[in-house]
Motif scaffolding. Structure first.
Motif, PDB file in Angstrom:
ATOM      1  N   VAL A  95      23.269   0.062  -0.692  1.00 15.53           N
ATOM      2  CA  VAL A  95      24.536   0.056  -0.071  1.00 15.53           C
ATOM      3  C   VAL A  95      25.078   1.892  -0.147  1.00 15.53           C
ATOM      4  O   VAL A  95      25.610   2.311   0.796  1.00 15.53           O
ATOM      5  CB  VAL A  95      25.869  -0.758  -1.079  1.00 15.53           C
ATOM      6  N   ARG A  99      26.034   4.040   2.722  1.00 20.59           N
ATOM      7  CA  ARG A  99      27.386   4.764   2.923  1.00 20.59           C
ATOM      8  C   ARG A  99      27.193   6.454   3.109  1.00 20.59           C
ATOM      9  O   ARG A  99      27.933   6.862   3.564  1.00 20.59           O
ATOM     10  CB  ARG A  99      27.998   4.594   1.728  1.00 20.59           C
ATOM     11  N   PRO A 108      28.263   1.022  11.958  1.00 19.75           N
ATOM     12  CA  PRO A 108      28.348  -0.298  11.377  1.00 19.75           C
ATOM     13  C   PRO A 108      28.031  -0.726   9.990  1.00 19.75           C
ATOM     14  O   PRO A 108      28.855  -1.075   9.220  1.00 19.75           O
ATOM     15  CB  PRO A 108      27.739  -1.438  12.535  1.00 19.75           C
ATOM     16  N   VAL A 109      26.695  -0.241   9.763  1.00 22.99           N
ATOM     17  CA  VAL A 109      26.132  -0.448   8.573  1.00 22.99           C
ATOM     18  C   VAL A 109      27.134   0.359   7.418  1.00 22.99           C
ATOM     19  O   VAL A 109      27.509  -0.098   6.359  1.00 22.99           O
ATOM     20  CB  VAL A 109      24.879  -0.145   8.427  1.00 22.99           C
ATOM     21  N   ARG A 110      27.651   1.585   8.066  1.00 21.42           N
ATOM     22  CA  ARG A 110      28.359   2.082   6.936  1.00 21.42           C
ATOM     23  C   ARG A 110      29.413   1.630   6.497  1.00 21.42           C
ATOM     24  O   ARG A 110      30.010   1.453   5.565  1.00 21.42           O
ATOM     25  CB  ARG A 110      28.574   3.450   7.545  1.00 21.42           C
ATOM     26  N   LEU A 111      30.177   0.891   7.516  1.00 18.04           N
ATOM     27  CA  LEU A 111      31.547   0.597   7.607  1.00 18.04           C
ATOM     28  C   LEU A 111      31.455  -0.673   6.630  1.00 18.04           C
ATOM     29  O   LEU A 111      32.499  -0.910   6.006  1.00 18.04           O
ATOM     30  CB  LEU A 111      32.077   0.295   8.920  1.00 18.04           C
ATOM     31  N   LEU A 112      30.428  -1.346   6.846  1.00 17.31           N
ATOM     32  CA  LEU A 112      30.422  -2.722   6.196  1.00 17.31           C
ATOM     33  C   LEU A 112      30.081  -2.466   4.650  1.00 17.31           C
ATOM     34  O   LEU A 112      30.369  -3.107   3.981  1.00 17.31           O
ATOM     35  CB  LEU A 112      28.741  -3.720   6.745  1.00 17.31           C
ATOM     36  N   ALA A 113      29.072  -1.475   4.426  1.00 13.99           N
ATOM     37  CA  ALA A 113      28.872  -1.093   3.179  1.00 13.99           C
ATOM     38  C   ALA A 113      30.358  -0.692   2.395  1.00 13.99           C
ATOM     39  O   ALA A 113      30.568  -1.051   1.294  1.00 13.99           O
ATOM     40  CB  ALA A 113      27.905   0.089   3.150  1.00 13.99           C
ATOM     41  N   LEU A 115      33.248  -1.505   3.165  1.00 18.54           N
ATOM     42  CA  LEU A 115      34.137  -2.726   3.017  1.00 18.54           C
ATOM     43  C   LEU A 115      33.517  -3.522   2.010  1.00 18.54           C
ATOM     44  O   LEU A 115      34.485  -3.939   1.121  1.00 18.54           O
ATOM     45  CB  LEU A 115      34.034  -3.677   4.319  1.00 18.54           C
ATOM     46  N   TYR A 116      32.139  -3.934   1.941  1.00 24.92           N
ATOM     47  CA  TYR A 116      31.763  -4.542   0.642  1.00 24.92           C
ATOM     48  C   TYR A 116      32.045  -4.090  -0.637  1.00 24.92           C
ATOM     49  O   TYR A 116      32.638  -4.711  -1.624  1.00 24.92           O
ATOM     50  CB  TYR A 116      30.245  -4.521   0.962  1.00 24.92           C
TER      51      TYR A 116
END
Lengths: 283, 257
Positions: A95, A99, A108-113, A115-116
C-alpha cells in the motif's frame, strides 16, 4: 607497532580516577534502584486494601488452576499474531509503495490505497473484528473459510495494514531525494531505485515504529475475544466469572509481557547492528 | 620527549594550550603517538600531513571529543585531560568548526548562531542576536540571516559555521579541514575569513591541505606523519628547508611545481 609504550604515571592516575568514578556511578545506580523499588513495593503492600486485592488478583491457587486453559487460549493469540504479522508487512509495504507511485497508469491504485488507509485507520479495531467475524460467515460465501477466527484475523490484518502502510510511507518519504537521483543516475529504473536503494534504507529507519505496531498487534489479538473466539482473554474471563476471581487475567497479562519483551530486545539488537555497521565514526 | 613543543627564547608566561606526550589509540591502532605542542596567545598553528596522519584526531582530543590514552593537555595551565574536568567548561572557551559544517538544518542561520550564546552563555535574545548579526554582516552573510542552512552554498554554510563558533567569543578556535569539502572557487571566501581572524590575533589551530594558505598565515607549521609531529617550526623553515626526508616527500607531492 613495535614501540614499547607503557602508561605514564599521570595516565595511571587518570585510569584510577576513571575506575573510581565508574564504581561510584554503579554504586549510586544500585542504591537508588533498590531504594525506589523497595519503596514502591512497600507502598503497595502496606495499602489498606492490599489483602483483598492480593486474594482477588494474585491468588496462587487460581493462577495454577487457570494456567492450562489460559495457555491453550494463548496459543490462539500466538497463531493469530504469527500469521497476521507477515501478511500485514506485505500489505503495508504494498500500500505504501502504491501511494508513492507516480505513473499515470497507477493513479487508480494510488487512490484506492489512499482510500484504504483513510477508512481502515478510522475504524476502531474492535468494531472491525466484530463486524467481520460475525458478518462475513453470515454471508455464507462459497469457497472461502467461514470461521470467525479467520475473519477476525482478516480484520486485524486490514486494520494494522493501514497503520503499517503509513509507517512505511513516512520512511520512504524521509529518504533524501538525492538518493533516488543517484540511483537513477546509475540507470536504475524507478522501481529498481525503490527496491534496492530507497526501501532498504526506509525499513531500517522505521524499525522502531514498526516494532511499536507489532507489540500493539500482539496485544490486540486479544480483541478476538469480543467475537467469542476462545483465546487467552476469553478463557481467563470464563474461568474468572465461574470462580469469582480475577487472577487468570493477571496470568494472561504475564503471558503477553513474556511474548513482547524478546521482540523488543531483538529490534534493539538489530538497530545497534545497523548503527555499528553503517555509522562508524560519524560522531 | 617532552621538549619537542618548547621553544626556547620565547617570553615566559603560561601558554594558552599545552600538549605533552599525547597518545591516542583505537584498539591496536596508534593514531597519536607522543604528540607535544605549545600554543601561545595569537598563535596560528597549521597542522599538515597526509590523510590519516592524525590531524583531525588531535583536534578532537583537544576539544575533549575523544578520551586520550596518555599524555596531558593543559588550557591556561590547568589540566583538562583530567577525567574530573567538565568538558563543557572547556568548550565554553574553545570553538570548533568541522569539515562537514554540521549546521543544524532545522534552525535558521541566526538561530544556529544564537543557540549556544543564549543557552550556554546566558545572553539575552537581543544581545545574542545583535552579536550574531554583527558577525554575520562582517563576513558578508547579512542577506542570509533568516534562511535555513540548506538554502546556502557550501562556502556560505561554512562561513556560517565559523560565525557560529565565533559567537561564543572563544579563546581558541579549532578548525578541522574546513575547506576540504568545498569547491575550489568557494575555498577563497572561507580562507579570507580565517585570514582576517588571524590578523585580529585570534588563536587558532587548523588542520589544512591548503599549503599556500598555511605558509601565509601560520605562525607555526606542524607536519604530522603516522601520528607523530615529525617536524614543527615557522612556515618559512618548514616549507623552504624541511629537515626530515618525509616532510620533503610530502611537500613535493602537494606543492605545485
Amino acid at each position: 607497532m613495535t614501540d614499547a609504550w607503557s602508561p605514564s604515571k599521570r595516565e595511571r592516575e587518570r585510569r584510577g580516577i576513571r575506575r573510581r568514578r565508574r564504581l561510584q556511578s554503579v554504586l549510586v545506580a544500585t542504591t537508588l534502584t533498590v531504594v525506589v523499588f523497595a519503596g514502591l513495593g512497600l507502598a503497595i503492600v502496606s495499602s489498606p486494601g492490599w489483602p483483598s486485592v492480593k486474594d482477588l488478583f494474585f491468588n496462587e491457587f487460581h493462577a495454577r488452576e487457570s494456567f492450562p486453559a489460559v495457555r491453550d487460549g494463548f496459543w490462539v493469540n500466538v497463531k493469530l499474531f504469527l500469521i497476521c504479522e507477515p501478511v500485514i508487512l506485505v500489505l503495508g509495504l504494498a500500500v505504501a509503495l502504491a501511494r508513492t507511485a507516480r505513473s499515470a497508469y497507477l493513479v487508480p491504485v494510488r487512490l484506492l490505497a489512499a482510500l484504504y488507509t483513510d477508512v481502515f485507520r478510522g475504524i476502531p479495531t474492535i468494531l472491525l473484528v466484530v463486524l467481520l467475524a460475525f458478518g462475513m460467515p453470515a454471508l455464507q460465501l462459497q469457497g472461502i473459510p467461514n470461521s470467525a477466527l479467520f475473519w477476525a484475523g482478516v480484520a486485524l490484518v486490514l486494520s494494522y495494514g493501514a497503520y503499517v502502510a503509513e509507517v512505511f510511507r513516512a520512511g520512504i518519504d524521509s529518504i533524501h531525494p538525492s538518493q533516488i537521483a543517484s540511483a537513477e543516475a546509475l540507470a536504475l529504473s524507478r522501481a529498481q531505485a525503490l527496491r534496492f536503494v530507497v526501501v532498504p534504507q526506509a525499513v531500517r529507519r522505521v524499525l522502531p515504529p514498526l516494532l511499536n505496531d507489532f507489540v500493539s498487534l500482539q496485544k490486540d489479538t486479544a480483541l478476538v475475544a469480543a467475537a467469542g473466539i476462545l483465546d487467552a482473554v476469553f478463557a481467563a474471563r470464563d474461568y474468572g466469572n465461574f470462580n469469582f476471581n480475577y487472577t487468570p487475567l493477571v496470568v494472561v497479562a504475564c503471558f503477553f509481557i513474556v511474548m513482547t519483551v524478546p521482540l523488543a530486545r531483538f529490534t534493539d539488537w538489530l538497530q545497534r547492528r545497523y548503527a555499528e555497521r553503517e555509522r562508524a565514526g560519524a560522531r | 620527549m617532552t621538549d619537542l613543543g618548547k621553544k626556547p627564547g620565547q617570553p615566559a608566561g603560561t601558554p594558552l594550550l599545552e600538549v605533552v606526550g599525547l597518545r591516542k589509540t583505537y584498539g591496536d591502532r596508534v593514531v597519536l603517538d607522543d604528540v607535544s605542542l605549545t600554543v601561545r596567545r595569537h598563535d596560528v598553528i597549521c597542522l599538515i600531513g597526509s590523510s590519516g596522519s592524525g590531524k583531525s584526531t588531535l583536534l578532537r582530543c583537544l576539544d575533549l571529543l575523544e578520551d586520550v590514552d596518555d599524555g596531558v593537555i593543559r588550557l591556561d595551565g590547568r589540566e583538562i585531560s583530567d577525567p574530573r574536568v567538565d568538558p563543557r567548561e572547556v568548550r565554553r572557551r574553545v570553538g570548533m568548526v568541522f569539515q562537514a559544517y554540521n549546521l543544524f538544518p532545522h534552525l535558521s542561520v541566526l538561530d544556529n548562531c544564537t543557540l549556544s550564546p543564549r543557552r550556554v552563555h546566558g545572553l539575552s535574545r537581543r544581545e545574542a542576536e545583535e552579536r550574531a548579526r554583527d558577525l554575520l554582516a562582517t563576513f558578508g552573510l547579512a542577506d542570509h540571516v533568516d534562511k535555513h542552512p540548506d538554502r546556502l552554498s557550501g562556502g556560505q554554510q561554512q562561513r556560517v559555521a565559523l560565525v557560529r563558533a565565533l559567537c561564543n567569543r572563544p579563546d581558541l578556535l579549532l578548525l578541522d579541514e574546513i575547506t576540504a569539502a568545498l569547491d575550489p572557487e568557494l575555498v577563497g571566501e572561507v580562507l579570507t575569513i580565517v585570514r582576517e581572524l588571524a590578523e585580529r590575533g585570534t588563536t587558532m589551530i587548523l588542520a589544512t591541505h591548503e599549503m599556500s594558505f598555511a605558509r601565509e598565515v601560520a605562525t607555526t607549521v606542524c607536519f604530522l606523519s603516522e601520528g607523530r609531529i615529525l617536524e614543527q617550526g615557522p612556515p618559512a623553515e618548514i616549507f623552504s628547508a624541511p629537515r626530515e626526508e618525509r616532510t620533503r616527500q610530502f611537500l613535493r607531492r602537494v606543492l605545485p611545481g
